[in-house]
Design a protein around this motif. Structure first.
Motif, PDB file in Angstrom:
ATOM      1  N   GLY A 159       0.815  -1.196   0.000  1.00 38.79           N
ATOM      2  CA  GLY A 159       0.000   0.000   0.000  1.00 38.79           C
ATOM      3  C   GLY A 159       0.855   1.254   0.000  1.00 38.79           C
ATOM      4  O   GLY A 159       1.885   1.321   0.683  1.00 38.79           O
ATOM      5  N   GLY A 160       0.467   2.263  -0.793  1.00 36.55           N
ATOM      6  CA  GLY A 160       1.200   3.518  -0.848  1.00 36.55           C
ATOM      7  C   GLY A 160       2.410   3.510  -1.750  1.00 36.55           C
ATOM      8  O   GLY A 160       3.143   4.499  -1.825  1.00 36.55           O
ATOM      9  N   MET A 161       2.647   2.416  -2.461  1.00 34.11           N
ATOM     10  CA  MET A 161       3.818   2.306  -3.332  1.00 34.11           C
ATOM     11  C   MET A 161       3.613   3.150  -4.597  1.00 34.11           C
ATOM     12  O   MET A 161       2.541   3.117  -5.195  1.00 34.11           O
ATOM     13  CB  MET A 161       4.026   0.835  -3.690  1.00 34.11           C
ATOM     14  CG  MET A 161       5.286   0.514  -4.437  1.00 34.11           C
ATOM     15  SD  MET A 161       5.475  -1.291  -4.652  1.00 34.11           S
ATOM     16  CE  MET A 161       6.124  -1.757  -3.049  1.00 34.11           C
ATOM     17  N   PRO A 162       4.612   3.917  -5.034  1.00 34.18           N
ATOM     18  CA  PRO A 162       4.455   4.755  -6.244  1.00 34.18           C
ATOM     19  C   PRO A 162       4.300   3.913  -7.505  1.00 34.18           C
ATOM     20  O   PRO A 162       4.660   2.732  -7.536  1.00 34.18           O
ATOM     21  CB  PRO A 162       5.745   5.586  -6.267  1.00 34.18           C
ATOM     22  CG  PRO A 162       6.711   4.846  -5.414  1.00 34.18           C
ATOM     23  CD  PRO A 162       5.921   4.126  -4.388  1.00 34.18           C
ATOM     24  N   LEU A 163       3.785   4.547  -8.571  1.00 36.23           N
ATOM     25  CA  LEU A 163       3.459   3.835  -9.801  1.00 36.23           C
ATOM     26  C   LEU A 163       4.672   3.146 -10.419  1.00 36.23           C
ATOM     27  O   LEU A 163       4.591   1.979 -10.834  1.00 36.23           O
ATOM     28  CB  LEU A 163       2.848   4.803 -10.824  1.00 36.23           C
ATOM     29  CG  LEU A 163       1.460   5.371 -10.512  1.00 36.23           C
ATOM     30  CD1 LEU A 163       1.008   6.274 -11.655  1.00 36.23           C
ATOM     31  CD2 LEU A 163       0.455   4.257 -10.297  1.00 36.23           C
ATOM     32  N   ASP A 164       5.792   3.850 -10.524  1.00 33.10           N
ATOM     33  CA  ASP A 164       6.975   3.273 -11.158  1.00 33.10           C
ATOM     34  C   ASP A 164       7.434   2.013 -10.433  1.00 33.10           C
ATOM     35  O   ASP A 164       7.817   1.015 -11.063  1.00 33.10           O
ATOM     36  CB  ASP A 164       8.121   4.292 -11.188  1.00 33.10           C
ATOM     37  CG  ASP A 164       7.843   5.430 -12.162  1.00 33.10           C
ATOM     38  OD1 ASP A 164       6.957   5.249 -13.032  1.00 33.10           O
ATOM     39  OD2 ASP A 164       8.487   6.484 -12.045  1.00 33.10           O
ATOM     40  N   GLU A 165       7.384   2.060  -9.111  1.00 29.55           N
ATOM     41  CA  GLU A 165       7.808   0.907  -8.318  1.00 29.55           C
ATOM     42  C   GLU A 165       6.827  -0.253  -8.478  1.00 29.55           C
ATOM     43  O   GLU A 165       7.224  -1.419  -8.561  1.00 29.55           O
ATOM     44  CB  GLU A 165       7.921   1.317  -6.844  1.00 29.55           C
ATOM     45  CG  GLU A 165       8.748   0.366  -6.012  1.00 29.55           C
ATOM     46  CD  GLU A 165       9.021   0.896  -4.615  1.00 29.55           C
ATOM     47  OE1 GLU A 165       9.406   0.082  -3.755  1.00 29.55           O
ATOM     48  OE2 GLU A 165       8.837   2.113  -4.393  1.00 29.55           O
ATOM     49  N   PHE A 184      -7.448  -3.458  -6.656  1.00 31.14           N
ATOM     50  CA  PHE A 184      -7.491  -2.018  -6.901  1.00 31.14           C
ATOM     51  C   PHE A 184      -6.518  -1.597  -8.003  1.00 31.14           C
ATOM     52  O   PHE A 184      -6.797  -0.661  -8.752  1.00 31.14           O
ATOM     53  CB  PHE A 184      -7.220  -1.249  -5.610  1.00 31.14           C
ATOM     54  CG  PHE A 184      -8.407  -1.201  -4.685  1.00 31.14           C
ATOM     55  CD1 PHE A 184      -9.609  -0.656  -5.110  1.00 31.14           C
ATOM     56  CD2 PHE A 184      -8.336  -1.729  -3.410  1.00 31.14           C
ATOM     57  CE1 PHE A 184     -10.713  -0.620  -4.273  1.00 31.14           C
ATOM     58  CE2 PHE A 184      -9.434  -1.701  -2.570  1.00 31.14           C
ATOM     59  CZ  PHE A 184     -10.628  -1.147  -2.996  1.00 31.14           C
ATOM     60  N   ASP A 185      -5.376  -2.284  -8.116  1.00 30.80           N
ATOM     61  CA  ASP A 185      -4.469  -1.975  -9.222  1.00 30.80           C
ATOM     62  C   ASP A 185      -5.137  -2.281 -10.555  1.00 30.80           C
ATOM     63  O   ASP A 185      -4.975  -1.529 -11.531  1.00 30.80           O
ATOM     64  CB  ASP A 185      -3.165  -2.768  -9.088  1.00 30.80           C
ATOM     65  CG  ASP A 185      -2.191  -2.133  -8.114  1.00 30.80           C
ATOM     66  OD1 ASP A 185      -2.313  -0.914  -7.878  1.00 30.80           O
ATOM     67  OD2 ASP A 185      -1.320  -2.829  -7.575  1.00 30.80           O
ATOM     68  N   TYR A 186      -5.875  -3.384 -10.622  1.00 33.63           N
ATOM     69  CA  TYR A 186      -6.590  -3.739 -11.854  1.00 33.63           C
ATOM     70  C   TYR A 186      -7.633  -2.667 -12.194  1.00 33.63           C
ATOM     71  O   TYR A 186      -7.736  -2.222 -13.343  1.00 33.63           O
ATOM     72  CB  TYR A 186      -7.259  -5.100 -11.688  1.00 33.63           C
ATOM     73  CG  TYR A 186      -8.136  -5.491 -12.850  1.00 33.63           C
ATOM     74  CD1 TYR A 186      -7.583  -5.825 -14.083  1.00 33.63           C
ATOM     75  CD2 TYR A 186      -9.517  -5.519 -12.719  1.00 33.63           C
ATOM     76  CE1 TYR A 186      -8.386  -6.181 -15.157  1.00 33.63           C
ATOM     77  CE2 TYR A 186     -10.333  -5.877 -13.786  1.00 33.63           C
ATOM     78  CZ  TYR A 186      -9.756  -6.210 -15.002  1.00 33.63           C
ATOM     79  OH  TYR A 186     -10.558  -6.543 -16.062  1.00 33.63           O
ATOM     80  N   LEU A 187      -8.386  -2.233 -11.188  1.00 34.00           N
ATOM     81  CA  LEU A 187      -9.396  -1.207 -11.431  1.00 34.00           C
ATOM     82  C   LEU A 187      -8.763   0.130 -11.790  1.00 34.00           C
ATOM     83  O   LEU A 187      -9.230   0.831 -12.693  1.00 34.00           O
ATOM     84  CB  LEU A 187     -10.293  -1.057 -10.193  1.00 34.00           C
ATOM     85  CG  LEU A 187     -11.211  -2.235  -9.859  1.00 34.00           C
ATOM     86  CD1 LEU A 187     -11.975  -1.972  -8.565  1.00 34.00           C
ATOM     87  CD2 LEU A 187     -12.173  -2.521 -10.990  1.00 34.00           C
ATOM     88  N   ARG A 188      -7.695   0.490 -11.071  1.00 35.06           N
ATOM     89  CA  ARG A 188      -7.033   1.772 -11.356  1.00 35.06           C
ATOM     90  C   ARG A 188      -6.428   1.780 -12.758  1.00 35.06           C
ATOM     91  O   ARG A 188      -6.461   2.802 -13.443  1.00 35.06           O
ATOM     92  CB  ARG A 188      -5.956   2.063 -10.302  1.00 35.06           C
ATOM     93  CG  ARG A 188      -6.504   2.632  -9.003  1.00 35.06           C
ATOM     94  CD  ARG A 188      -5.372   3.131  -8.118  1.00 35.06           C
ATOM     95  NE  ARG A 188      -4.574   2.048  -7.601  1.00 35.06           N
ATOM     96  CZ  ARG A 188      -4.720   1.500  -6.396  1.00 35.06           C
ATOM     97  NH1 ARG A 188      -5.657   1.953  -5.588  1.00 35.06           N
ATOM     98  NH2 ARG A 188      -3.938   0.512  -5.996  1.00 35.06           N
ATOM     99  N   ASP A 189      -5.870   0.648 -13.173  1.00 43.62           N
ATOM    100  CA  ASP A 189      -5.336   0.574 -14.533  1.00 43.62           C
ATOM    101  C   ASP A 189      -6.427   0.830 -15.560  1.00 43.62           C
ATOM    102  O   ASP A 189      -6.175   1.386 -16.640  1.00 43.62           O
ATOM    103  CB  ASP A 189      -4.710  -0.799 -14.784  1.00 43.62           C
ATOM    104  CG  ASP A 189      -3.227  -0.818 -14.452  1.00 43.62           C
ATOM    105  OD1 ASP A 189      -2.741   0.180 -13.874  1.00 43.62           O
ATOM    106  OD2 ASP A 189      -2.555  -1.813 -14.751  1.00 43.62           O
ATOM    107  N   ASN A 190      -7.641   0.409 -15.229  1.00 44.16           N
ATOM    108  CA  ASN A 190      -8.746   0.595 -16.158  1.00 44.16           C
ATOM    109  C   ASN A 190      -9.472   1.921 -15.946  1.00 44.16           C
ATOM    110  O   ASN A 190     -10.555   2.139 -16.496  1.00 44.16           O
ATOM    111  CB  ASN A 190      -9.714  -0.580 -16.052  1.00 44.16           C
ATOM    112  CG  ASN A 190      -9.161  -1.817 -16.717  1.00 44.16           C
ATOM    113  OD1 ASN A 190      -9.029  -1.863 -17.933  1.00 44.16           O
ATOM    114  ND2 ASN A 190      -8.790  -2.809 -15.926  1.00 44.16           N
TER     115      ASN A 190
END
Length: 1002
Positions: A159-165, A184-190
């Motif tokens: 949690g809280g990890m930046p996008l590049d990482e 949430f990463d899947y949803l955020r990507d979309n």
């Protein structure tokens, strides 16, 4: 031999399946001597060799035995842990896409390395999914040592990890994450608006997943969809008012409560009183709607209790996960419930939520072509796993026989009687010296029992969601298996740490090290987060440290003091703890001789880390001896005694052996240790009230005795209670099945969510022409829709509504269209149509309707001409269009007007003066923003529909069928509206030359 089948197992299918896996075990064992002779470098090169064999056509099945043998040897060298034969079976079960049911302490974490390594050799990525950040980090660091040693890259998502990482970690061979972050990463990507914001492996982000505590993720958490919400503050002022109204309404008189359905119904008297207080004529008035706010306020009053469903921290209502017992800072209840709770507590009302993306865990994990899972108990839910996920549950034999004693359930008439007996049983076990773990269902109950024990002067430790207790979690669990240890815990107990009889030597050694070194590394107070809470150690025997350990601790403390003072380091507590942790990790990597050598080499620079590492190793040796001796004493006394104070709605939870959140029967008797369990329930427990369980028979039985608080136990009570649990399981299975079925409407036939998300990814990650080609298709589709609305191929052209068609076409084309086309009359178009009736062939490149304006000559070049030809072929082969005598004429109308608006658009773009990259950027952003806007509205409509269709059951209509029909209709309308908005926005932009940001605000 462990693979032999006993007579009682002859009819047990599971035993035959397990027996079949022993052939693989034999192959792995036969390779072991050969693999053990390899050097570290040769063992590491095996990864390259196996990958090469895969690239040459071999399958994973061909290399499975050798890969498992390689991992077993790597684990032995790096972790000091060799996979048991039954663990090899567990790894094979995971590789086959099944669920491995392994009892607590049997080493599920180590088992996962086998399947993860084998499947990572393909290079497509493997996800190892845990239930929280702590476990993901622990496993990535711990088990990751095996994978890194073998040359694989290991990623970790936190949690809280930046996008590049995040992107870098998802691109690793094996990625450790928790189920929430993954979803949430899947949803955020979309929801991303450009390619640089994507973090997963698109276009194929999912390959193979191993889900730890798979029953918790797919069954328990299956009731709650993952949601990403936007903010909506327009109704914030209504919540405090509704909370005041709810205080004046009473259950039974003004509303009725259904605990099972988690719903409230206002009575006529309640509606009248609420309307009078609010000075409104209708609670359901669309212009002044109060009904939702009042019912939510009543729900907050009746169903959401402080210290049970949530705690108040720093002026906020923070949710307590009912399954894990942990606080969830980032989670909020939807549909206005969280705001209603905030209003009840008098807190600041946070913004209301509007769903912009959602998915259930069931639907998320169905995206994996291959899925497997591990858990302590899944057999009771096997039918559900098979029905929903096509995943069989395979019970893996224990390495040592289970000798735990499960005592009969005891039932009490009152909660007071139950808690008094819990207190008495804890006290009796304490006198014997046996460690006790008491499981409670809420913060409130854990602290109530703590007060009872404190009144009897019984030393104990409490572990619940309150920060002051949670901060001591690892330390409490490390000592929970020691002699005289009494631990009261909510569902959160464990966090992946086994309760070891005699104590966890590594955790105890770390605690001793921190107590002696941290005060010299930092000037900050050490226990601010646990102020007012001290770990009870009164009853514990003191760990005897050898003089050499004491000397090394003193040296480490002196070195820490010198470094802190001489270098002027103003370290925080967290930084100081990280120094200690780094030293402990160093002790895992280097041998004592290597540490002493480094100490001598760096003597002049005052090497802090090697000194602390040496002290830790020495203290650890003393702790291991102490824990071993104390563990033997505890075993002689009977081992850990677990007391459950309430039955869960599922038998599986009570039997759970999970390492992170379920802590009942499975906590006792790990790895062949002795132990015992006892469940105590009262007829006032919430589950009895929620499912309207008939308890009169038990109350009468108990009341006939001299003491109302005498427990009853035996076959009858067990049968009744198990019957209640089975009914509860069926009820919640129905809820989860309903959630999945409702959610699958958004995925049916690769339409809805898959269609939308795949389209977004195509636009964001596709080549430059993908967005332009899509826009041309949409222009043709918009023209087709207008024509179909006004021209019926089964009727004569003179009955077509050509005037209306021309008006709509001109309105959409706007300033892009030449004046000559805008001046075309209905009579002109009808005359032209009459001239093309029965036309056999056309020149695709130059076709035009007779006596109508020619389109701009912008279809120049191979790419544009081939695009025009593809559109014409698509029109001719369109099976979805209505057929009739004049289908050919309608198709020619579609071609002429479609080509005309596309040619005008391309002509305007080509002469705009913008370079191709800028044009592509505009087109992509218009498509993505339009799609997101309508998809968000579609989700809101679908959520409303899922509630509304239930009313239709009163008309003898199937709610699910109604949901599917209306859901498809909504989606078709959404796609049409999206296409229209995209085309209108782009035409508006190129016609008026407005600033791009103004497209969606005008």
């Amino acid at each position: 031999m462990s693979s032999e089948i006993k007579w009682k197992d002859v009819l047990n299918l599971n035993s035959w399946v397990v027996r079949d896996y022993y052939r693989l075990v034999s192959s792995v064992n036969s390779l072991e001597p050969q693999i053990q002779r390899l050097s570290d470098e040769q063992l590491r090169e095996k990864t390259t060799e196996l990958r090469s064999r895969l690239s040459q056509g071999e399958t994973l099945a061909d290399i499975q035995a050798e890969a498992f043998s390689v991992v077993r040897e790597a684990a032995r060298r790096k972790l000091g842990m060799r996979h048991f034969d039954v663990q090899i079976i567990g790894g094979a079960v995971l590789h086959d896409g099944c669920i491995a049911e392994m009892k607590t302490g049997e080493g599920k974490t180590l088992v996962s390395t086998l399947a993860a390594y084998l499947n990572a050799l393909t290079g497509d990525g493997v996800h190892v999914v845990t239930v929280n950040d702590y476990l993901a980090r622990r496993d990535a660091e711990w088990m990751g040592r095996v994978h890194r040693f073998l040359g694989l890259s290991v990623g970790l998502i936190q949690g809280g990890m930046p996008l590049d990482e995040r992107r870098q970690n998802y691109n690793c061979d094996i990625t450790y994450t928790n189920n929430s972050e993954l979803g949430f990463d899947y949803l955020r990507d979309n929801l991303s608006h450009n390619k640089d914001e994507l973090v997963m492996r698109w276009p194929r982000p999912f390959h193979f997943a191993i889900v730890d505590e798979v029953d918790s993720v797919l069954i328990d958490e299956g009731r709650n969809p993952l949601l990403i919400s936007g903010e909506d503050r327009k109704d914030a002022a209504r919540y405090p008012v509704a909370a005041k109204v709810a205080e004046l309404l009473f259950n039974g008189a003004h509303y009725n409560v259904d605990l099972k359905q988690h719903s409230v119904d206002l009575t006529e008297e309640g509606v009248a009183l609420a309307e009078m207080i609010l000075e409104t004529n209708d609670l359901w008035d669309e212009n002044d709607p109060w009904a939702r706010f009042v019912t939510n306020a009543i729900k907050a009053k009746e169903f959401y209790r402080c210290d049970v469903q949530y705690i108040v921290r720093n002026g906020k209502a923070v949710i307590i996960n009912e399954l894990t017992g942990r606080v969830e800072e980032r989670r909020r209840w939807s549909d206005g419930i969280h705001q209603a709770v905030e209003a009840k507590e008098g807190l600041e009302i946070q913004a209301d939520s509007v769903v912009v993306a959602q998915i259930t865990y069931q639907s998320l994990f169905k995206l994996y072509p291959k899925l497997s899972g591990m858990t302590g108990t899944a057999k009771t839910e096997e039918k559900e796993f098979l029905k929903m996920f096509k995943m069989p549950v395979i019970e893996i034999p224990t390495n040592l026989p289970n000798i735990r004693q499960d005592l009969p359930i005891q039932a009490f008439a009152t909660a007071r009687g139950k808690w008094e007996h819990v207190r008495a049983e804890v006290e009796s076990m304490f006198q014997l010296g046996r460690p006790v773990l008491v499981g409670t269902t809420s913060v409130e109950n854990s602290e109530y029992l703590s007060d009872l024990l404190r009144a009897r002067s019984i030393p104990h430790n409490v572990l619940n969601a309150r920060p002051k207790y949670a901060a001591k979690e690892a330390e409490i669990i490390a000592q929970a298996g020691r002699k005289h240890a009494i631990t009261i815990s909510t569902n959160m107990a464990g966090r992946g740490t086994d309760i070891i009889l005699g104590g966890n030597a590594k955790m105890l050694a770390r605690g001793i090290l921190e107590d002696n070194v941290l005060p010299f590394l930092t000037k900050e107070p050490l226990n601010t987060e646990t102020e007012g809470v001290s770990l009870s150690q009164k009853a514990f025997s003191k760990i005897k440290l050898e003089p050499s350990s004491l000397a090394l601790l003193a040296k480490a403390a002196l070195m820490a003091k010198y470094v802190q003072k001489s270098e002027g380091n103003d370290w925080s507590v967290q930084k100081a703890k990280s120094i200690v942790l780094e030293s402990i990790e160093m002790s895992d990597i280097f041998e004592i001789e290597e540490l002493q050598m480094r100490l001598e080499e760096e003597a002049e620079s005052y090497p802090l880390l090697p000194v602390i590492a040496l002290a830790y190793l020495s203290v650890l040796k003393d702790c291991e001896l102490h824990c071993f001796n104390e563990g033997n004493e505890v075993k002689k006394l009977g081992g850990l005694h677990v007391i459950g104070t309430s039955l869960h709605e599922s038998r599986r939870i009570d039997n759970q052996a999970s390492s992170n959140c379920k802590h009942l029967r499975g906590r006792a008797g790990r790895q062949g240790d002795p132990g015992s369990t006892r469940f105590m329930v009262s007829l006032q427990d919430e589950m009895f009230r929620k499912f309207n369980f008939d308890t009169e028979w038990a109350v009468r039985l108990i009341s006939s005795m001299t003491n109302d608080d005498i427990p009853i136990e035996g076959h009858t009570i067990v049968k009744q209670l198990l019957g209640l649990q089975i009914n509860a399981e069926k009820y919640y299975f129905g809820i989860r099945k309903s959630l999945v079925e409702f959610d699958e409407v958004l995925e049916a036939s690769q339409v809805q969510r898959k269609h939308v998300y795949n389209l977004r990814q195509l636009i964001l990650t596709g080549n430059g022409g993908s967005s332009t080609e899509l826009i041309l298709q949409y222009m043709q589709a918009v023209v087709d829709e207008i024509i179909f609305e006004n021209a019926d191929p089964q009727k004569l052209p003179r009955k077509w509504n050509l005037g209306k068609f021309l008006d709509e076409f001109v309105w959409i084309g706007g300033k892009l269209l030449p004046e000559s086309l805008k001046e075309v009359k209905e009579e002109d178009l009808l005359s032209s149509v009459d001239q093309i009736k029965g036309l056999d062939s056309i020149d695709v490149d130059s076709f035009s309707l007779p006596n109508l304006p020619l389109r701009p000559n912008s279809f120049r070049g191979y790419r544009k001409k081939s695009s025009s030809l593809r559109r014409w072929l698509s029109i001719c082969s369109d099976d979805t269009a209505k057929r009739g005598k004049y289908t050919g004429t309608v198709n020619l109308l579609r071609k002429y007007f479609g080509d005309f608006i596309i040619a005008c658009y391309q002509d305007r773009v080509d002469n705009s003066g913008y370079d191709y990259a800028h044009i592509q950027k505009i087109e992509k952003e218009v498509i993505v923003k339009s799609l997101d806007r309508f998809w968000r509205d579609h989700l809101i409509n679908m959520n409303r529909l899922s509630s509304a269709v239930n009313v239709r059951s009163f008309g003898l209509r199937n709610p699910l069928e109604e949901y599917k029909i209306d859901g498809c209709r909504f989606f078709i309308s959404m796609l049409s509206a999206t296409r229209r908005l995209i085309i209108e926005s782009l035409i508006q932009f190129w016609s008026k030359n407005v600033v791009f940001e103004e497209i969606f605000t005008s």
